[in-house]
Design a protein around this motif. Structure first.
Motif, PDB file in Angstrom:
ATOM      1  N   GLU A 101       3.601   9.908   8.573  1.00 32.24           N
ATOM      2  CA  GLU A 101       3.053   9.144   7.444  1.00 32.24           C
ATOM      3  C   GLU A 101       1.979   9.943   6.712  1.00 32.24           C
ATOM      4  O   GLU A 101       1.946   9.970   5.498  1.00 32.24           O
ATOM      5  CB  GLU A 101       2.465   7.828   7.934  1.00 32.24           C
ATOM      6  CG  GLU A 101       1.983   6.934   6.800  1.00 32.24           C
ATOM      7  CD  GLU A 101       1.540   5.584   7.298  1.00 32.24           C
ATOM      8  OE1 GLU A 101       0.500   5.106   6.834  1.00 32.24           O
ATOM      9  OE2 GLU A 101       2.233   5.007   8.155  1.00 32.24           O
TER      10      GLU A 101
ATOM     11  N   GLN B  97       3.534  12.554   4.530  1.00 26.77           N
ATOM     12  CA  GLN B  97       4.255  12.066   3.373  1.00 26.77           C
ATOM     13  C   GLN B  97       3.340  11.526   2.285  1.00 26.77           C
ATOM     14  O   GLN B  97       3.807  11.133   1.238  1.00 26.77           O
ATOM     15  CB  GLN B  97       5.235  10.973   3.792  1.00 26.77           C
ATOM     16  CG  GLN B  97       6.383  11.509   4.617  1.00 26.77           C
ATOM     17  CD  GLN B  97       7.341  10.413   5.032  1.00 26.77           C
ATOM     18  OE1 GLN B  97       7.084   9.244   4.787  1.00 26.77           O
ATOM     19  NE2 GLN B  97       8.430  10.788   5.642  1.00 26.77           N
ATOM     20  N   GLU B  98       2.029  11.520   2.534  1.00 25.85           N
ATOM     21  CA  GLU B  98       1.099  11.035   1.522  1.00 25.85           C
ATOM     22  C   GLU B  98       1.198  11.907   0.283  1.00 25.85           C
ATOM     23  O   GLU B  98       1.319  13.115   0.361  1.00 25.85           O
ATOM     24  CB  GLU B  98      -0.336  11.042   2.053  1.00 25.85           C
ATOM     25  CG  GLU B  98      -0.592   9.994   3.096  1.00 25.85           C
ATOM     26  CD  GLU B  98      -0.447   8.576   2.581  1.00 25.85           C
ATOM     27  OE1 GLU B  98      -0.952   8.265   1.507  1.00 25.85           O
ATOM     28  OE2 GLU B  98       0.212   7.788   3.274  1.00 25.85           O
ATOM     29  N   GLU B  99       1.125  11.272  -0.868  1.00 21.83           N
ATOM     30  CA  GLU B  99       1.202  11.992  -2.120  1.00 21.83           C
ATOM     31  C   GLU B  99      -0.173  12.500  -2.514  1.00 21.83           C
ATOM     32  O   GLU B  99      -1.182  11.937  -2.136  1.00 21.83           O
ATOM     33  CB  GLU B  99       1.711  11.070  -3.231  1.00 21.83           C
ATOM     34  CG  GLU B  99       3.119  10.608  -2.993  1.00 21.83           C
ATOM     35  CD  GLU B  99       3.554   9.574  -4.008  1.00 21.83           C
ATOM     36  OE1 GLU B  99       4.714   9.609  -4.386  1.00 21.83           O
ATOM     37  OE2 GLU B  99       2.714   8.748  -4.408  1.00 21.83           O
TER      38      GLU B  99
ATOM     39  N   THR C  57      -2.461   4.218   0.406  1.00 23.34           N
ATOM     40  CA  THR C  57      -1.234   4.059   1.191  1.00 23.34           C
ATOM     41  C   THR C  57       0.006   4.049   0.305  1.00 23.34           C
ATOM     42  O   THR C  57      -0.072   3.779  -0.895  1.00 23.34           O
ATOM     43  CB  THR C  57      -1.254   2.742   1.992  1.00 23.34           C
ATOM     44  OG1 THR C  57      -1.255   1.650   1.067  1.00 23.34           O
ATOM     45  CG2 THR C  57      -2.475   2.659   2.893  1.00 23.34           C
ATOM     46  N   LYS C  58       1.129   4.325   0.938  1.00 23.30           N
ATOM     47  CA  LYS C  58       2.407   4.284   0.225  1.00 23.30           C
ATOM     48  C   LYS C  58       2.713   2.874  -0.261  1.00 23.30           C
ATOM     49  O   LYS C  58       3.278   2.691  -1.335  1.00 23.30           O
ATOM     50  CB  LYS C  58       3.531   4.763   1.148  1.00 23.30           C
ATOM     51  CG  LYS C  58       3.447   6.215   1.508  1.00 23.30           C
ATOM     52  CD  LYS C  58       4.410   6.541   2.620  1.00 23.30           C
ATOM     53  CE  LYS C  58       5.637   7.177   2.062  1.00 23.30           C
ATOM     54  NZ  LYS C  58       6.569   7.586   3.123  1.00 23.30           N
ATOM     55  N   GLU C  59       2.323   1.881   0.529  1.00 22.99           N
ATOM     56  CA  GLU C  59       2.594   0.490   0.171  1.00 22.99           C
ATOM     57  C   GLU C  59       1.833   0.098  -1.097  1.00 22.99           C
ATOM     58  O   GLU C  59       2.375  -0.577  -1.964  1.00 22.99           O
ATOM     59  CB  GLU C  59       2.229  -0.456   1.323  1.00 22.99           C
ATOM     60  CG  GLU C  59       3.126  -0.333   2.541  1.00 22.99           C
ATOM     61  CD  GLU C  59       2.815   0.883   3.408  1.00 22.99           C
ATOM     62  OE1 GLU C  59       1.704   1.457   3.304  1.00 22.99           O
ATOM     63  OE2 GLU C  59       3.699   1.280   4.179  1.00 22.99           O
TER      64      GLU C  59
ATOM     65  N   ARG D  17       0.845   2.120  -3.467  1.00 18.09           N
ATOM     66  CA  ARG D  17       1.475   2.800  -4.596  1.00 18.09           C
ATOM     67  C   ARG D  17       2.794   2.143  -4.981  1.00 18.09           C
ATOM     68  O   ARG D  17       3.110   2.001  -6.163  1.00 18.09           O
ATOM     69  CB  ARG D  17       1.668   4.282  -4.280  1.00 18.09           C
ATOM     70  CG  ARG D  17       0.367   5.054  -4.286  1.00 18.09           C
ATOM     71  CD  ARG D  17       0.597   6.545  -4.163  1.00 18.09           C
ATOM     72  NE  ARG D  17       1.144   6.931  -2.879  1.00 18.09           N
ATOM     73  CZ  ARG D  17       0.415   7.172  -1.800  1.00 18.09           C
ATOM     74  NH1 ARG D  17      -0.891   7.073  -1.857  1.00 18.09           N
ATOM     75  NH2 ARG D  17       0.984   7.514  -0.678  1.00 18.09           N
ATOM     76  N   ALA D  18       3.568   1.722  -3.989  1.00 19.09           N
ATOM     77  CA  ALA D  18       4.853   1.075  -4.278  1.00 19.09           C
ATOM     78  C   ALA D  18       4.639  -0.242  -5.021  1.00 19.09           C
ATOM     79  O   ALA D  18       5.354  -0.538  -5.991  1.00 19.09           O
ATOM     80  CB  ALA D  18       5.624   0.833  -2.983  1.00 19.09           C
TER      81      ALA D  18
END
Length: 107
Positions: A33, A36-38, A83-85, A87-88
Motif C-alpha cells: 500500500e 502504491q501511494e501516488e 489515502t487511495k480511498e 483520492r478515489a
C-alpha cells in the motif's frame, strides 16, 4: 598496515555499510500500500499550459470543462490526500461534477 589497523578499517567499513544499507532495506520492505501511494512532486506552475501538442492537464477528467484555477486547485487537493480511498472518493465526486457540467453545456 598492521593487523590492528586492518581490523579497525574493516569494522569501520562494516558499520558504514550497516548505516547506508539499513534505510534502503527498510524502503524495499515497505508495504504494498505504501509503494502504491501516488505522488505529485511537480510544482503546480510546471503542470500548467501545454507540452507540445498535448495539454499538461490531459490526465484530469474533464479538464476542458474547468478553469485554470480549478485545475490547479484539483491537483493541490489531490496531492494533499493521504489515502487511495480519499483520492478515489474525490475523483468520483469530480467525475459527477464534470458530467453535470457536460450536460449543462449540451456535450
Amino acid at each position: 598496515m598492521t593487523k590492528q589497523e586492518i581490523s579497525i578499517a574493516f569494522v569501520a567499513a562494516f558499520i558504514m555499510v550497516l548505516f547506508f544499507v539499513s534505510p534502503l532495506a527498510h524502503a524495499a520492505g515497505a508495504s504494498e500500500e505504501e509503494q502504491q501511494e501516488e505522488s505529485f512532486s511537480e510544482p503546480v506552475q510546471e503542470l500548467t499550459g501545454r507540452a507540445g501538442d498535448i495539454s499538461v492537464y490531459s490526465h484530469i477528467y474533464g479538464a476542458d470543462f474547468m478553469t485554470e484555477q480549478e485545475r490547479c486547485n484539483y491537483l493541490l487537493k489531490l496531492d494533499g490526500m493521504k489515502t487511495k480511498e480519499e483520492r478515489a472518493a474525490f475523483r468520483a465526486r469530480h467525475h459527477k461534477e464534470i458530467d453535470k457540467r457536460r450536460k449543462e453545456k449540451g456535450g
